[in-house]
Design a protein around this motif. Structure first.
Motif, PDB file in Angstrom:
ATOM      1  N   GLN A  11     -20.239 -31.102   2.467  1.00 32.46           N
ATOM      2  CA  GLN A  11     -21.281 -30.687   1.520  1.00 32.46           C
ATOM      3  C   GLN A  11     -22.550 -31.509   1.697  1.00 32.46           C
ATOM      4  O   GLN A  11     -23.656 -30.970   1.663  1.00 32.46           O
ATOM      5  N   ARG A  15     -26.366 -30.030   2.916  1.00 22.58           N
ATOM      6  CA  ARG A  15     -27.657 -30.240   2.240  1.00 22.58           C
ATOM      7  C   ARG A  15     -28.737 -30.649   3.231  1.00 22.58           C
ATOM      8  O   ARG A  15     -29.851 -30.126   3.208  1.00 22.58           O
ATOM      9  N   GLU A  18     -29.631 -27.827   5.563  1.00 18.75           N
ATOM     10  CA  GLU A  18     -30.474 -26.833   4.893  1.00 18.75           C
ATOM     11  C   GLU A  18     -31.945 -27.272   4.899  1.00 18.75           C
ATOM     12  O   GLU A  18     -32.842 -26.446   5.081  1.00 18.75           O
TER      13      GLU A  18
END
Ligand code: MG
Ligand code: ZN
Length: 217
Positions: A11, A15, A18
């Motif tokens: 995760q 981030r 992205e």
């Protein structure tokens, strides 16, 4: 415990990936994450692609290897912008490693950014670096059982380049079997049969890249 730790790492990476993706979008860069096992021919494919599309697109390359600058030197000989990442043992690239190269690349002078991942058929598929597409190579000497054994990379990729087709007469490798099994895993996979050595089949790959870079693929 171990499962939640792995989930947190993925995760956190997503981030950062992205953020990279948004930056590439803002700058109009097509970013490709090129993955395969060791020795499948990623560097040769990238070299040929840079030379073939010279004058059409400014291609920049991020070279990922556990050690050495050997591949980056080959890419540098084409005149393209290139940065080498040495992972110092890590078996894949992640979003943060890519972000750290940005001060060494002039992103305003790049239309297509090719990230050559560490040679490994397994975990590079789990870590996004912010790419638009994952592109994988499978070379014919590796065998036609690889989609069955390493399905994730086939599942995550947009393109499969079946490389070293010039060696087929000497091998027990069925490209038809690769196509069938890979398509079962990922019906949307674009499969191109190529030889990075002779150049056979490369035009279909170049055309896919052109369409992607122009935003139509
Ligand atoms: Mg290489
Ligand atoms: Zn890894």
């Amino acid at each position: 415990m171990k499962v939640s730790l792995v989930k947190n790492i993925l995760q956190a990476n997503d981030r950062i990936a992205e953020q990279n993706r948004m930056l590439f979008q803002e700058k109009g860069i097509l970013a490709l994450n090129v993955m395969s096992g060791p020795g499948a021919g990623k560097t040769t494919l990238i070299e040929r692609t840079i030379r073939a599309l010279d004058g059409e697109y400014r291609i920049g390359v991020i070279e990922g290897d556990i050690q050495s600058t050997y591949d980056a030197e080959k890419i540098a000989a084409t005149g393209a912008q290139v940065v080498q990442i040495n992972t110092g043992g890590a078996c894949h690239l992640d979003g943060n490693m890519i972000r750290e190269t940005f001060d060494q690349l002039n992103l305003d002078e790049i239309d297509v950014l090719i990230v050559e991942n560490v040679g490994n058929l397994v975990c590079p598929a789990e870590f996004s670096v912010g790419e638009k597409h994952k592109v994988m190579l499978l070379s014919t000497p590796e065998g036609d059982d690889k989609p069955l054994k390493y399905p994730l990379m086939f599942h995550e990729s947009t393109v499969l380049l079946v490389n070293k087709i010039d060696l087929l007469p000497y091998l027990d490798c069925s490209v038809e079997k690769i196509r069938t099994e890979a398509t079962k895993i990922n019906p949307n996979l674009n499969i191109f049969e190529v030889s990075g050595k002779t150049g056979e089949g490369m035009d279909a790959w170049f055309n896919w890249l052109r369409k992607s870079a122009n935003g139509t693929a």
